[in-house]
Design a protein around this motif. Structure first.
Motif, mmCIF file in Angstrom:
data_model
loop_
_atom_site.group_PDB
_atom_site.id
_atom_site.type_symbol
_atom_site.label_atom_id
_atom_site.label_comp_id
_atom_site.label_asym_id
_atom_site.label_seq_id
_atom_site.Cartn_x
_atom_site.Cartn_y
_atom_site.Cartn_z
ATOM 1 N N ASP A 198 18.396 30.970 -70.134
ATOM 2 C CA ASP A 198 18.707 30.055 -69.038
ATOM 3 C C ASP A 198 18.637 30.758 -67.681
ATOM 4 N N PHE A 199 19.026 32.035 -67.635
ATOM 5 C CA PHE A 199 18.836 32.798 -66.399
ATOM 6 C C PHE A 199 17.349 32.856 -66.025
ATOM 7 N N TYR A 216 18.749 36.532 -60.326
ATOM 8 C CA TYR A 216 18.608 35.927 -61.652
ATOM 9 C C TYR A 216 17.497 36.603 -62.462
ATOM 10 N N GLY A 217 16.534 37.206 -61.768
ATOM 11 C CA GLY A 217 15.518 37.988 -62.470
ATOM 12 C C GLY A 217 16.124 39.214 -63.129
ATOM 13 N N ALA A 218 17.043 39.869 -62.415
ATOM 14 C CA ALA A 218 17.728 41.030 -62.995
ATOM 15 C C ALA A 218 18.625 40.615 -64.152
ATOM 16 N N LEU A 219 19.305 39.479 -63.993
ATOM 17 C CA LEU A 219 20.203 39.001 -65.058
ATOM 18 C C LEU A 219 19.436 38.579 -66.310
ATOM 19 N N SER A 220 18.167 38.131 -66.142
ATOM 20 C CA SER A 220 17.394 37.631 -67.288
ATOM 21 C C SER A 220 16.685 38.736 -68.066
ATOM 22 N N PHE A 262 32.194 30.919 -62.843
ATOM 23 C CA PHE A 262 31.196 30.836 -63.914
ATOM 24 C C PHE A 262 30.491 29.480 -63.891
ATOM 25 N N ALA A 263 31.272 28.399 -63.775
ATOM 26 C CA ALA A 263 30.697 27.051 -63.838
ATOM 27 C C ALA A 263 29.771 26.769 -62.663
ATOM 28 N N LYS A 264 29.980 27.444 -61.535
ATOM 29 C CA LYS A 264 29.129 27.219 -60.360
ATOM 30 C C LYS A 264 27.856 28.061 -60.392
ATOM 31 N N PHE A 265 27.963 29.319 -60.770
ATOM 32 C CA PHE A 265 26.833 30.237 -60.625
ATOM 33 C C PHE A 265 26.084 30.517 -61.920
ATOM 34 N N PHE A 266 26.629 30.098 -63.061
ATOM 35 C CA PHE A 266 25.953 30.230 -64.347
ATOM 36 C C PHE A 266 25.709 28.842 -64.914
ATOM 37 N N PRO A 267 24.661 28.643 -65.703
ATOM 38 C CA PRO A 267 24.452 27.336 -66.350
ATOM 39 C C PRO A 267 25.599 27.039 -67.316
#
Length: 454
Positions: free
Chosen positions: A185-186, A201-205, A429-434
């Motif tokens: 999802d990231f 988000y590229g780093a997180l994925s 979490f609910a705002k910045f993560f799916p």
């Protein structure tokens, strides 16, 4: 005679397409925060700041700021510890156990439940640390590390040490399980983003490319982690129950505690999942993904585990009566009719009577009723831990040492701090993560939706 089976309600309603799933879930990550989210964050941060004053006072002055005394050495602190650990149980159960059993309805709620688990375990771990008095000196001694003091080791026979291993293992596996599920999802959000957001988000994925081999490895790792996490669902609260069951205190020394605590943990965990998901689905407009069907299924789990907890309460009384031990019998009579009778009957009302209302379909499919009863259940589970700990300690074998426990403002403040920490983390979490697992919802969309178009 021809019998036709009824068609199950779709897990995703209003004929959502794959593109709709991506847009609906990514919208809350990419868009500006709503007024409701900002208000919730303000309240949570306010509780966190207010509670931090009590936490600072405890660390500066010591645990004498709490209402503990010579007889009641555990009270609000360990009550809150067990309560938070219990809340953290539903996330792994939904993610791991239901994955192994191929339950498709888990896909819309597993991510938020896993996040809830991680934040709840962090809150739980806070209380044993503070209870050390000077954690910056004593915390290191809970770990079996080589030292310069000869053969100075932790007591491997102590359930308190088993807690350290069990909870740290549970936290580590849950954290990895949660993050692995976030990676696809990231990548989806990365591909839609630009600028600094694309970099983050590229780093997180972790360079997710969506190739068939990547998906194969992802699913293999998920199954392996689910297999590792499943025994942890049973073992963590079993070991927490050993803190009490291995002692000789009347009201604690009983072999029913492990299954009793596990059922109670799942019971309270599902109640907290319901509380959070009912609010989340409304604030982020996710009613098509977190449906009445999901809520009804979770309420059915609450009926089952609540009934198991009720049977455990009755069994405790039978064991005390059958033991013939006067101190054991008195411990349970004291719970019902002693000075803390109000806590016992609150526990019975909230945990045994209120969940039985979910036998009525109209109630278990009602959003308002479910939200209220989920709060009632968690209040009752807090009272359960309070009753087990405080009423067993305040009147022990020696009548001359009998004493009452009264919480101080510092006790309440530290508890408030954990609420602020939990809800602040969850809202961020609910705002910045799916908040919903897009990849898994898409995987079951064709078989679980009213219609699917590309």
């Amino acid at each position: 005679m021809q019998v036709t089976s009824s068609v199950r309600e779709p897990l995703v309603t209003n004929g959502k397409t794959y593109k709709d799933v991506t847009n609906d879930v990514s919208r809350q990550v990419e868009g500006k925060p709503s007024v409701a989210w900002l208000l919730g964050l303000a309240v949570s941060v306010g509780a966190l700041i207010l509670g931090s004053l009590a936490l600072a006072a405890t660390l500066w002055e010591g645990i004498g700021m709490w209402g503990l005394n010579k007889t009641v050495g555990w009270a609000w602190d360990i009550t809150n510890f067990v309560w938070w650990v219990g809340i953290g149980h539903a996330g792994t159960l939904i993610s791991a156990v239901l994955l192994l059993f191929r339950q498709k309805w888990r896909t819309s709620i597993n991510r938020a439940a896993e996040a809830m688990t991680i934040f709840a375990v962090i809150c739980a771990a806070l209380f044993p640390l503070i209870h050390m008095g000077r954690p910056w000196i004593g915390a290191i001694w809970a770990l079996p590390l080589p030292n310069t003091y000869g053969s100075l080791w932790v007591n491997f026979n102590s359930p308190l040490l088993w807690d350290v291993f069990a909870i740290s293992t549970y936290f580590s596996v849950s954290l990895v399980f949660w993050y692995i599920g976030l990676i696809p999802d990231f990548a989806t959000i990365r591909d839609r983003a630009s600028g600094i957001r694309k970099i983050i988000y590229g780093a997180l994925s972790f360079g997710w490319d969506g190739a068939a081999k990547t998906w194969m490895r992802y699913e293999s790792v998920s199954l392996i982690l689910a297999g590792l996490a499943t025994p942890l669902v049973l073992s963590v609260h079993t070991i927490v129950s050993f803190d009490f069951a291995t002692s000789v205190i009347p009201g604690w020394h009983t072999t029913i505690f492990p299954p009793y605590f596990v059922a109670g943990a799942i019971f309270s965990g599902f109640a907290m999942v319901l509380t959070l998901m009912i609010v989340t689905r409304k604030v982020f407009k996710l009613e098509d993904y977190i449906t009445i069907g999901h809520i009804e299924l979770m309420n059915i789990v609450i009926i089952i585990t609540g009934s198991i907890v009720g049977i455990a309460y009755i069994t405790e009384f039978f064991i005390a009566w059958y033991s013939g031990v006067e101190a054991e019998q008195y411990a349970f009579v004291n719970r019902m009719f002693g000075p803390y009778w109000w806590a016992y009957w609150s526990m019975m009302t909230c945990n045994v009577i209120s969940p039985q209302l979910f036998w009525f379909k109209k109630i278990r499919t009602s959003i308002a009723a479910t939200f209220i009863l989920s709060l009632v259940v968690n209040i009752g589970m807090w009272f359960e831990r309070f009753v087990i700990i405080v009423t067993s300690l305040h009147r022990d074998f020696l009548p001359s040492s009998w004493v009452m426990f009264y919480p101080t403002l510092t006790d309440v403040g530290v508890y408030l701090f954990t609420f602020g920490l939990f809800f602040t983390c969850f809202l961020l979490f609910a705002k910045f993560f799916p908040v919903i697992n897009m990849a898994e919802v898409k995987a079951v969309l064709k078989s679980s939706s009213e219609k699917v178009n590309k």
